[in-house]
Design an enzyme around this catalytic site. Structure first.
Site, mmCIF file in Angstrom:
data_model
loop_
_atom_site.group_PDB
_atom_site.id
_atom_site.type_symbol
_atom_site.label_atom_id
_atom_site.label_comp_id
_atom_site.label_asym_id
_atom_site.label_seq_id
_atom_site.Cartn_x
_atom_site.Cartn_y
_atom_site.Cartn_z
ATOM 1 N N ASP A 21 0.239 -1.072 -0.182
ATOM 2 C CA ASP A 21 -0.120 -0.071 -0.214
ATOM 3 C C ASP A 21 1.060 1.467 0.094
ATOM 4 O OD1 ASP A 21 -2.795 1.885 -0.755
ATOM 5 O OD2 ASP A 21 -2.286 1.449 2.102
ATOM 6 N N HIS A 57 2.362 3.770 -8.827
ATOM 7 C CA HIS A 57 2.172 2.318 -9.448
ATOM 8 C C HIS A 57 3.167 1.793 -10.259
ATOM 9 C CE1 HIS A 57 -2.027 2.212 -7.576
ATOM 10 N NE2 HIS A 57 -2.041 2.919 -8.273
ATOM 11 N N LEU A 88 10.040 -20.083 -5.286
ATOM 12 C CA LEU A 88 8.845 -19.659 -4.761
ATOM 13 C C LEU A 88 8.383 -20.281 -5.325
ATOM 14 C CD1 LEU A 88 8.655 -16.938 -2.935
ATOM 15 C CD2 LEU A 88 9.948 -15.748 -4.295
#
Ligand code: IPE
Ligand code: IPE
Ligand code: MG
Length: 224
Positions: A12, A29, A122
């Site tokens: 965030d 962003h 991962l």
């Protein structure tokens, strides 16, 4: 030292960072993607098995269309440019949330998942159009449909995180202390770290510090 398999992150603060530094939320962003790449690399170094990233919530549809379109274009370009690299690093990509985007993006997400399905280093769970309340209600509906008993085991079977251990660490950047409908079931015993830094400012050092701190916490799980 506490074992660490799964880190979840609420990424965030992009919008605020973008407005402050570039006079544009969307540029925030874009900047956030760099942090994402750094954190993925560091997660591999730290031998973390699962990284769950909140990228778009079911509530984020309430944002202006222009910002939503930009976010999905960014995601599309990221996957087009980086999926081979991720695959080369033995990373598995899984989308959690409902894939109801454009045909083009839905296809790209599915093909990225398929391509990396057998990778083992991962697993990145990318939460897109994800909402935890919906996920839990959906699990109950599935139990009902199958005429199964309502219990923890059966509920977990229908969560999008089935077969994945619950996160030991949750990080939320952006100086906000709430869960915003993220992994409400799975976070029941997670250690939570709220970070003041906005996501584009967050770096490997901050991440490593959180991991170090986590490793020394006394985790009681109700015992003494
Ligand atoms: C998080 O950053 C990314 C998404 C929700 C897509 P925000 O866009 O919420 O950034 P702030 O919180 O407005 O600064
Ligand atoms: C949570 O951030 C969702 C993501 C990071 C994708 P928001 O910025 O949407 O959360 P609220 O609306 O401030 O709770
Ligand atoms: Mg926000």
């Amino acid at each position: 030292m506490n074992p660490l398999n799964h880190v979840a992150i609420i990424m965030d603060g992009n919008g605020r960072w973008g407005l402050k530094h570039k006079n544009s939320r969307n540029k925030g962003h874009k900047a956030g993607l760099h942090t994402l790449e750094k954190i993925i690399k560091e997660s591999i170094k730290q031998k973390i098995r699962y990284l769950t990233l909140y990228a778009f919530s079911t509530e984020n549809w309430r944002r202006p269309k222009k910002e939503i379109n930009y976010l999905f274009k960014l995601l599309e370009n990221f996957l087009l440019n980086k999926i081979n690299e991720l695959h080369g690093q033995n990373i598995k990509l899984k989308i959690i949330g409902v894939k109801n985007f454009s045909n083009k993006l839905n296809k790209l997400l599915k093909s990225s998942e398929k391509k990396t399905l057998k990778n083992t280093k991962l697993q990145i769970n990318l939460a897109l159009n994800y909402g935890s309340k919906f996920e839990i209600l959906n699990a109950f509906n599935m139990i009902n449909k199958n005429n199964d008993k309502i219990n923890e085991k059966n509920l977990r079977k229908h969560l999008q995180t089935k077969n994945i251990p619950d996160p030991e660490i949750l990080i939320r950047t952006g100086n906000t202390k709430r869960l915003s409908n993220f992994l409400l079931w799975q976070l029941a015993y997670t250690e939570i770290f709220f970070e003041k830094k906005l996501w584009p400012e967050f770096n490997e050092k901050n991440y490593i510090n959180i991991i170090k701190k986590y490793k020394t916490i006394k985790r009681n799980f109700g015992k003494i």
